[in-house]
Design a protein around this motif. Structure first.
Motif, PDB file in Angstrom:
ATOM      1  N   CYS A  14      -0.448   0.540   1.693  1.00  0.00           N
ATOM      2  CA  CYS A  14      -0.668  -0.729   2.383  1.00  0.00           C
ATOM      3  C   CYS A  14      -1.662  -0.464   3.517  1.00  0.00           C
ATOM      4  O   CYS A  14      -1.946   0.694   3.843  1.00  0.00           O
ATOM      5  N   CYS A  98       1.798   0.188  12.932  1.00  0.00           N
ATOM      6  CA  CYS A  98       1.230  -0.914  12.150  1.00  0.00           C
ATOM      7  C   CYS A  98       1.276  -2.206  12.978  1.00  0.00           C
ATOM      8  O   CYS A  98       2.291  -2.497  13.625  1.00  0.00           O
ATOM      9  N   CYS A 192       7.419  -7.724   5.499  1.00  0.00           N
ATOM     10  CA  CYS A 192       5.973  -7.536   5.412  1.00  0.00           C
ATOM     11  C   CYS A 192       5.495  -8.075   4.069  1.00  0.00           C
ATOM     12  O   CYS A 192       6.022  -7.705   3.020  1.00  0.00           O
ATOM     13  N   GLN A 194       2.928  -7.333   2.539  1.00  0.00           N
ATOM     14  CA  GLN A 194       2.386  -6.238   1.711  1.00  0.00           C
ATOM     15  C   GLN A 194       3.450  -5.746   0.732  1.00  0.00           C
ATOM     16  O   GLN A 194       3.133  -5.201  -0.309  1.00  0.00           O
TER      17      GLN A 194
END
Ligand code: SF4
Length: 280
Positions: A14, A98, A192, A194
């Motif tokens: 990701c 992140c 998330c 992703q």
């Protein structure tokens, strides 16, 4: 063996992991050494590749003993105490947390500062969860399974967050369960995309092949989630954490085989698995 093998174009790192590894590699190229707090990614083979370039994985106990060095914070993020310790010990943090995790930390912190009771759906001891609980001075309740709800005296109103990589349907089931128990839930879907979007793409991918080989590290949370998705949609799904675990007997002549992985699975590892299958 005559088989057709395809790697899932949507599998692999990701953006959060790409960013952290890129940061580490840039520094390693220049300096040949870098401390990293915890495994940079939950994939032993990728960690070994970076170790060979000079990455030194340390734990929090070791961090306490270091002074005047540079330390990489991985994508999972860290609790505030880590930043304080770094300041005290003159440690320069290279922060590869992140952005999705940082935003979630902020939301948890704001909820805590507003005196809200917080439940985090997540894995006990997971680095990201520790970083989230750290925003609440350790007061947030972490719930990993329904059964654990009985262990807590729950307030009448809670704010529910999730570790970014948990499974969508389980998070929504937890919300429903809390509501059925008469608890008012301020619900925050902090999964998330992703991972949760891959869930949908993987279902389609898994159904297209005779066999699926799912590649991930054993410690990868989203690896477990996405493997389960594959297995539910194609019972002939096998889990491997390296090409050496491929077993010839899994496959038959003329079959189609799909290879996919977690957000922590490097592309090169899926390619190795593909090559290993093609050379059976
Ligand atoms: S899975 Fe999502 S939250 Fe976790 S590192 Fe990757 S992009 Fe960030």
């Amino acid at each position: 063996m005559n088989v057709k093998v395809e790697i899932d174009a949507n599998s692999g790192f990701c953006f959060g992991v790409v960013f952290a590894i890129q940061m580490a590699e840039d520094i390693l190229t220049e300096e040949g050494h870098l401390y990293c707090l915890g495994d940079i990614v939950h994939n032993d083979e990728e960690v070994a590749r970076l170790r060979a370039k000079g990455l030194e994985i340390i734990d929090h106990d070791k961090l306490k003993t270091l002074h005047n060095v540079r330390v990489l914070i991985r994508a999972h993020g860290e609790p505030p105490e880590t930043y304080k310790l770094a300041l005290d010990n003159h440690i320069e943090l290279v922060d590869a947390s992140c952005p999705v995790v940082l935003k979630l930390q902020l939301r948890v912190r704001e909820a805590y500062n507003s005196d809200e009771k917080i439940i985090i759906y997540g894995k006990h001891g997971h680095a990201e969860v520790k970083g989230l609980v750290g925003q609440t001075r350790g007061e947030a309740i972490v719930v990993e399974s329904f059964e654990e709800l009985d262990q807590h005296e729950l307030p009448l109103k809670v704010k529910l967050f999730s570790q970014t990589t948990k499974r969508t349907k389980n998070l929504y089931a937890l919300k429903d369960k809390l509501e059925k128990e008469g608890i008012e839930v301020d619900f925050n879907d902090t999964l998330c995309r992703q991972v949760s979007n891959r869930d949908i793409q993987l279902r389609e991918f898994a159904r297209r092949f005779d066999k699926i080989v799912f590649v991930a590290g054993l410690k990868s949370s989203n690896g477990k989630v996405l493997f389960d998705v594959c297995k539910e949609n194609n019972p002939n799904t096998f889990f491997v954490s390296s090409k050496n675990e491929i077993i010839k007997e899994w496959f038959n002549e003329n079959e189609t085989i799909g290879i996919c992985g977690a957000t922590s699975t490097p592309q090169w590892q899926m390619e190795e698995v593909r090559n290993a299958i093609l050379s059976l």
